[in-house]
Design an enzyme around this catalytic site. Sequence first.
Site, PDB file in Angstrom:
ATOM      1  N   THR A 221     -32.751  10.057  22.752  1.00  0.00           N
ATOM      2  CA  THR A 221     -33.451   8.839  23.173  1.00  0.00           C
ATOM      3  C   THR A 221     -32.697   7.590  22.722  1.00  0.00           C
ATOM      4  O   THR A 221     -31.974   7.629  21.742  1.00  0.00           O
ATOM      5  CB  THR A 221     -34.839   8.877  22.497  1.00  0.00           C
ATOM      6  OG1 THR A 221     -35.540   9.994  23.015  1.00  0.00           O
ATOM      7  CG2 THR A 221     -35.649   7.616  22.724  1.00  0.00           C
ATOM      8  N   GLY A 251     -44.126  12.169  25.759  1.00  0.00           N
ATOM      9  CA  GLY A 251     -43.896  12.089  24.316  1.00  0.00           C
ATOM     10  C   GLY A 251     -44.338  10.767  23.724  1.00  0.00           C
ATOM     11  O   GLY A 251     -45.176  10.062  24.295  1.00  0.00           O
ATOM     12  N   ASP A 252     -43.761  10.429  22.604  1.00  0.00           N
ATOM     13  CA  ASP A 252     -44.149   9.222  21.873  1.00  0.00           C
ATOM     14  C   ASP A 252     -43.505   7.955  22.436  1.00  0.00           C
ATOM     15  O   ASP A 252     -44.018   6.859  22.223  1.00  0.00           O
ATOM     16  CB  ASP A 252     -43.749   9.346  20.406  1.00  0.00           C
ATOM     17  CG  ASP A 252     -42.233   9.513  20.257  1.00  0.00           C
ATOM     18  OD1 ASP A 252     -41.657  10.344  20.986  1.00  0.00           O
ATOM     19  OD2 ASP A 252     -41.638   8.804  19.425  1.00  0.00           O
ATOM     20  N   GLY A 273     -37.196  11.268  18.017  1.00  0.00           N
ATOM     21  CA  GLY A 273     -37.396  12.548  17.344  1.00  0.00           C
ATOM     22  C   GLY A 273     -38.474  13.355  18.030  1.00  0.00           C
ATOM     23  O   GLY A 273     -38.768  13.137  19.214  1.00  0.00           O
ATOM     24  N   GLY A 275     -41.506  14.032  19.390  1.00  0.00           N
ATOM     25  CA  GLY A 275     -42.529  13.075  19.777  1.00  0.00           C
ATOM     26  C   GLY A 275     -43.953  13.424  19.380  1.00  0.00           C
ATOM     27  O   GLY A 275     -44.753  12.544  19.055  1.00  0.00           O
TER      28      GLY A 275
HETATM   29  N1  ASP Z   1     -39.165  11.157  20.995  1.00  0.00           N
HETATM   30  C1  ASP Z   1     -38.733  11.668  22.264  1.00  0.00           C
HETATM   31  C2  ASP Z   1     -39.834  12.503  22.842  1.00  0.00           C
HETATM   32  O1  ASP Z   1     -40.481  13.222  22.109  1.00  0.00           O
HETATM   33  C3  ASP Z   1     -37.493  12.492  22.179  1.00  0.00           C
HETATM   34  C4  ASP Z   1     -36.386  11.903  21.360  1.00  0.00           C
HETATM   35  O2  ASP Z   1     -36.559  10.888  20.720  1.00  0.00           O
HETATM   36  O3  ASP Z   1     -35.306  12.473  21.373  1.00  0.00           O
HETATM   37  O4  ASP Z   1     -40.029  12.460  24.023  1.00  0.00           O
END
Ligand code: ASP
Length: 358
Positions: A221, A251-252, A273, A275
């Site tokens: 991300t 996700g987050d 990370g 999420g």
């Molecule tokens: N946080 C993102 C998600 O969970 C993925 C990432 O940050 O790599 O969609």
Amino acid sequence: MKHIFYSLVLLLSLSACKENPSGEDGAMTSTPEKQRDSVQDFAIVIHGGAGTILKENMTDSLETAYEAKLTEAIQTGYKILQNGGTSLEAVQRTINVMENSPLFNSAKGAVFNHEGKNELDASIMDGKTLNAGAVAGVTNIKNPINLANEVMVNSEHVLLSGKGAEEFAEEQGLEIVDPSYFFTQKRYDALQRTLEQEKTAKKDTKTAFYDPFIKDDKYGTVGCVALDKNGNLAAGTSTGGMNNKRYNRIGDSPIIGAGTYANNKTCGVSSTGWGEYFMRGLVAYDISAMMEYGGKSLKEATDAVIQKKLTNMGGTGGIISLDNNGNVSMEFNTPGMYRAYMNDKGELQLGIYKELQK
Ligand code: ASP
């Protein structure tokens, strides 16, 4: 005499209203313009994802490519801020550079979902007004962060998803691309590997989809936090989500308070990370709340939330953040996180692994 006194009071209160118009634009709180006694006049920080990024798995040329793209991205935002541009503008243009690069899990280069499609999420927040915009599950928007900004500025909503978000994008005249634009061989191969591994993974485990063995393919991300010369913070995040995601998983990254948060009173944060943990821990807002209600410094708040709370929950990932003085924190509990920071003197810090390289 009484007349003159009341006229004076009225005049004074009218001019006070004019100086603080923040109530007129729908702001939830009226945050006064910051006193310009900052440590940094302006500053910018970015990430390009956190995960098991190890020196031994990296070729020299790939490392150079990441360093060059991170530098190009942060310098784009830096120049905007240096020329007096807004933090919102800097965040978008910086993220656009990373969205357009196949190196990151964001727009071009996004991971594939279980069905072999790219579904994109993004969000942006204005620390001055606490206004925010986000999109989830869009499949044909070249730069999802720009659409998140349109949602913030030109709609009465915060989060739009799927077809509706795409319809809104067309109405706003945003650049629409064929979904094949997002294809990269590297991400496609990653999905194929995961699908192969899934065949042999235990079917009944609730965590099979997030098997630790395959989870490294899901990071990458991008995010940016900027502080402009007017003391306004902004934060944004853009992602393809998780490799092999199913059931329109979101996700987050498009969740305000989890993946993105900005408040001029405290800080701006962008997360990356796993999420599900960032949503349950409301990571970005939690950092701001610790500063606002607990009187913690940015460093104390990010350390407590990432190294203690998130880690104890079993979550992995990291954040980049700036406080309203331009102090920076780039905190993560994974082996690496692509990241860079520039202060108002143009000094660059850049890192991929645990230690900063520059
Ligand atoms: N946080 C993102 C998600 O969970 C993925 C990432 O940050 O790599 O969609």
